[in-house]
Design an enzyme around this catalytic site. Structure first.
Site, PDB file in Angstrom:
ATOM      1  N   ALA A  65       1.223  -1.104   0.070  1.00 57.58           N
ATOM      2  CA  ALA A  65      -0.034  -0.200  -0.391  1.00 57.58           C
ATOM      3  C   ALA A  65       0.362   1.266  -0.497  1.00 57.58           C
ATOM      4  O   ALA A  65       1.880   1.209   0.589  1.00 57.58           O
ATOM      5  CB  ALA A  65      -0.918   0.019   0.646  1.00 57.58           C
ATOM      6  N   SER A  66       0.389   2.381  -0.670  1.00 56.30           N
ATOM      7  CA  SER A  66       0.856   3.695  -0.660  1.00 56.30           C
ATOM      8  C   SER A  66       2.477   3.320  -1.165  1.00 56.30           C
ATOM      9  O   SER A  66       2.270   3.214  -2.143  1.00 56.30           O
ATOM     10  CB  SER A  66       1.259   4.573   1.396  1.00 56.30           C
ATOM     11  OG  SER A  66       1.323   5.621   1.615  1.00 56.30           O
ATOM     12  N   GLY A  67       3.232   3.877  -0.003  1.00 59.09           N
ATOM     13  CA  GLY A  67       4.702   3.577  -1.690  1.00 59.09           C
ATOM     14  C   GLY A  67       5.211   2.057  -1.754  1.00 59.09           C
ATOM     15  O   GLY A  67       5.701   2.161  -3.378  1.00 59.09           O
ATOM     16  N   TYR A  70       3.132   3.127  -4.825  1.00 57.42           N
ATOM     17  CA  TYR A  70       3.623   3.258  -4.912  1.00 57.42           C
ATOM     18  C   TYR A  70       5.055   2.796  -6.312  1.00 57.42           C
ATOM     19  O   TYR A  70       5.345   3.076  -7.358  1.00 57.42           O
ATOM     20  CB  TYR A  70       4.444   4.830  -4.450  1.00 57.42           C
ATOM     21  CG  TYR A  70       4.781   5.732  -5.851  1.00 57.42           C
ATOM     22  CD1 TYR A  70       6.256   6.005  -6.554  1.00 57.42           C
ATOM     23  CD2 TYR A  70       4.467   7.325  -5.455  1.00 57.42           C
ATOM     24  CE1 TYR A  70       6.696   7.018  -7.166  1.00 57.42           C
ATOM     25  CE2 TYR A  70       4.984   7.972  -5.560  1.00 57.42           C
ATOM     26  CZ  TYR A  70       5.631   8.196  -6.240  1.00 57.42           C
ATOM     27  OH  TYR A  70       6.572   9.786  -6.790  1.00 57.42           O
ATOM     28  N   GLY A  87      -2.679  -0.976  -2.681  1.00 58.54           N
ATOM     29  CA  GLY A  87      -3.784   0.679  -3.268  1.00 58.54           C
ATOM     30  C   GLY A  87      -3.043   1.785  -1.586  1.00 58.54           C
ATOM     31  O   GLY A  87      -1.833   1.834  -2.398  1.00 58.54           O
TER      32      GLY A  87
END
Length: 191
Positions: A65-67, A70, A87
């Site tokens: 998730a997040s980073g 990314y 996500g």
């Protein structure tokens, strides 16, 4: 006890793999709730450079998730388990303010800064209204950068990806339906 990824190590490894003719492709296992936007951007940039020379597959662990997402978005293919959490395409910023605690401890905290917003992240004071406006500008810019890069990495339009963003977290099965990942399956399937 937490394990932390050193950005410089990941970037150096990606660069070395990109130049190693004995390496035909790369599988990256990501199990991360995220972290620094800047660190994630550096790792994602190195991964994008790697993708230009070799196939790169990401296998997501229990959390990407997040980073973590990314970085994964730049890969050629993303595999995820049905129950993984995926996500969290979003940005959050803030600070802790210790002014009251410092006062109770009789600690004198002096702030010297140059420029109107130079000390906005000081733990000694709350954000001023002007600093809150600036903080929101920083969050909006980072969010736009994140969604643009994630959309490009996944071959989607930003407006389409936006339906899956805004910090929402998905199970792997739902992330597949939302177009955030390519296939269901663990590390063995990714291989």
């Amino acid at each position: 006890g937490d394990q932390v990824v050193d950005t410089a190590t990941v970037v150096a490894a990606a660069d070395a793999l990109r130049e190693d003719d004995a390496v035909a492709g790369v599988i990256i296992r990501i199990d991360s709730p995220g972290g620094s936007a800047w660190a994630s951007d550096e790792m994602a940039h190195a991964l994008k450079a790697l993708v230009t020379k070799k196939p790169v597959v990401v296998s997501m662990g229990s959390v990407a998730a997040s980073g973590g997402y990314y970085v994964a978005a730049a890969a050629d293919q993303i595999f995820v388990d049905k129950a993984s959490l995926v996500g969290s395409i979003g940005v959050i910023m803030g600070k802790l303010v210790f002014a009251g605690a410092l006062e109770k401890l009789d600690v004198n905290w002096e702030r010297i800064s140059f420029g109107e917003s130079a000390g906005m992240f000081s733990a000694a004071t709350d954000f001023s209204p002007k600093e809150l406006t600036r903080l929101n500008e920083l969050i909006d810019a980072a969010y736009t950068d994140f969604t643009t890069k994630a959309a490009k990495g996944r071959g989607r339009e930003v407006a389409d990806l936006e339906r899956s963003a805004r910090g929402r977290v998905w199970t792997g099965a739902d992330a597949l339906k939302a177009g955030l990942v390519d296939e269901l399956g663990g590390f063995g399937r990714a291989i």
